[in-house]
Design a protein around this motif. Sequence first.
Motif, short mmCIF file in Angstrom:
data_model
loop_
_atom_site.label_atom_id
_atom_site.label_comp_id
_atom_site.label_asym_id
_atom_site.label_seq_id
_atom_site.Cartn_x
_atom_site.Cartn_y
_atom_site.Cartn_z
N ALA A 31 47.82 39.85 39.05
CA ALA A 31 46.67 38.96 38.90
C ALA A 31 45.91 38.80 40.20
O ALA A 31 44.68 38.72 40.22
N GLY A 32 46.64 38.77 41.32
CA GLY A 32 46.00 38.58 42.62
C GLY A 32 45.05 39.71 42.98
O GLY A 32 43.93 39.46 43.43
N GLU A 33 45.48 40.95 42.78
CA GLU A 33 44.61 42.07 43.14
C GLU A 33 43.42 42.16 42.19
O GLU A 33 42.33 42.60 42.59
N ASP B 237 40.97 39.60 43.52
CA ASP B 237 40.33 40.12 44.74
C ASP B 237 39.25 41.14 44.41
O ASP B 237 38.19 41.18 45.05
N TRP B 238 39.51 41.99 43.43
CA TRP B 238 38.55 43.02 43.04
C TRP B 238 37.29 42.40 42.44
O TRP B 238 36.17 42.82 42.74
N PHE B 239 37.46 41.39 41.60
CA PHE B 239 36.31 40.69 41.02
C PHE B 239 35.49 40.02 42.12
O PHE B 239 34.26 40.16 42.18
N ILE B 240 36.16 39.31 43.01
CA ILE B 240 35.48 38.60 44.10
C ILE B 240 34.73 39.58 45.00
O ILE B 240 33.63 39.29 45.49
N ARG B 241 35.31 40.74 45.20
CA ARG B 241 34.69 41.75 46.06
C ARG B 241 33.38 42.27 45.47
O ARG B 241 32.47 42.65 46.21
N ASN B 242 33.25 42.26 44.16
CA ASN B 242 32.10 42.89 43.51
C ASN B 242 31.08 41.93 42.91
O ASN B 242 29.95 42.34 42.64
N VAL B 243 31.46 40.68 42.68
CA VAL B 243 30.55 39.71 42.06
C VAL B 243 30.09 38.70 43.11
O VAL B 243 30.90 37.95 43.65
N PRO B 244 28.81 38.70 43.44
CA PRO B 244 28.32 37.84 44.52
C PRO B 244 28.33 36.36 44.16
O PRO B 244 28.28 35.99 42.98
N ARG B 245 28.41 35.54 45.19
CA ARG B 245 28.25 34.09 45.01
C ARG B 245 26.77 33.79 45.13
O ARG B 245 26.23 33.71 46.23
N PRO C 130 29.57 30.05 35.40
CA PRO C 130 30.97 30.21 35.82
C PRO C 130 31.51 31.59 35.45
O PRO C 130 31.12 32.18 34.43
N PRO C 131 32.41 32.14 36.27
CA PRO C 131 33.00 33.44 35.95
C PRO C 131 33.88 33.34 34.71
O PRO C 131 34.37 32.27 34.36
N VAL C 132 34.09 34.49 34.06
CA VAL C 132 34.86 34.54 32.81
C VAL C 132 36.02 35.51 32.95
O VAL C 132 35.86 36.62 33.48
N ILE C 133 37.19 35.11 32.46
CA ILE C 133 38.34 36.01 32.32
C ILE C 133 38.46 36.37 30.85
O ILE C 133 38.60 35.49 29.99
N ASP C 134 38.37 37.66 30.56
CA ASP C 134 38.44 38.18 29.19
C ASP C 134 39.88 38.60 28.93
O ASP C 134 40.36 39.58 29.49
N GLU D 128 51.25 32.67 33.25
CA GLU D 128 51.41 32.68 34.71
C GLU D 128 50.36 33.57 35.37
O GLU D 128 49.72 33.19 36.36
N LYS D 129 50.17 34.77 34.83
CA LYS D 129 49.21 35.70 35.42
C LYS D 129 47.78 35.15 35.30
O LYS D 129 46.98 35.26 36.24
N MET D 130 47.45 34.58 34.16
CA MET D 130 46.13 34.02 33.99
C MET D 130 45.88 32.90 35.00
O MET D 130 44.79 32.80 35.59
N GLN D 131 46.88 32.05 35.21
CA GLN D 131 46.72 30.91 36.12
C GLN D 131 46.47 31.38 37.55
O GLN D 131 45.60 30.84 38.26
N VAL D 132 47.19 32.40 37.99
CA VAL D 132 47.00 32.94 39.34
C VAL D 132 45.56 33.45 39.50
O VAL D 132 44.88 33.16 40.49
N PHE D 133 45.10 34.22 38.52
CA PHE D 133 43.75 34.79 38.57
C PHE D 133 42.70 33.68 38.59
O PHE D 133 41.78 33.69 39.42
#
Length: 346
Positions: free
Chosen positions: A207-209, A212-220, A226-230, A250-255
Amino acid sequence: MRKVFMRFSGVSAIVLGCVVLAGCTSTGSGVDEILAKPSLEMTSSIAKPDNIVPPAEIGLVPSNEEQSEEMTALAPSAPIPDAMVPMVKVPEPRPAAEPVALVVPSKPQVDTLEQRRVYRHRFRDAKPINFGRVSPKSLPVHGVDVSRWQGEIDWKRLRSQGANFVYIKATDGGDHLDPMFKKNWREAGEAGLHRGAYHFFYWCRTAGEQADWFIRNVPRVPGSLPPVIDVEWNGESRCKQNLPRKKVLEKMQVFMDKLERHYGQRPIIYTAPDFYRDNLKGEFLDYPFWLRSVAAHPSKVYPGRKWVFWQYSGSGLSHGVDGRIDLNAFHGSVDEWHRWVAKNVM
């Protein structure tokens, strides 16, 4: 091919010779290795068309380390004693121009009044459903979600057809960026839509990586939704692993925690009926939900669950888009939409 932006000012031959002898080189950022193997994943709610748009080239900007080395190469050498050289006036070096990719517009590209305007939806459906008295037509604020499979989009025309908001596919897993994301993100904003980005979650990646990948590519960007987790089970995935419910949560919560810390917005959870039944019933009660329900009202498919967005069709038709598109509705009136936006956008 890797692109590094360099700009040289008027530097003496002596300094250039020193730079060459010093063997100054730029170090890579490692992005090429991450992007070398794009994923084949796709959201299961969107069918793959025949005319697939080829991936666009993803331009790279210099890393901090590369910019530091560039400035070192352009810096003047140490002063030489006056007794050793005649007094010669050396022209002052021109300031290095910023790379275009790093320049931030001084003014927003979108007129706030245009964003506040709500267009009545004029979408059609290739597979219409009779929802009865609780039809999505009774909800005034509609929008869409898109990915590379929609190809080139006439965003202004789509906006006039009733797309008041859009969620744009950004990333999958920990190494795939939708090749149309940057173009869709820019043009949707220019057309006046409220825009947000979504991430398709992989159960075989940490979930962490993925965060990180989403944050790296989606600007603030101010004004973003709000961002969405599918989260869903995808039979077409190369990752066939269906995790136990506890591990899924657990994985969803970390993300979601990592995204909330970065963007300052609580993520929205998008899901489908089977995944919800297996994992999310009774969970994450303090999170907003976006529910897929294309055959009945969400109250029947997800009893007791509060929701913000309802994806009511995966076979929508609209001017401005070739082929089918997902259709969505906001759960509330126009005034409630404006209040929700004011509270939840970045």
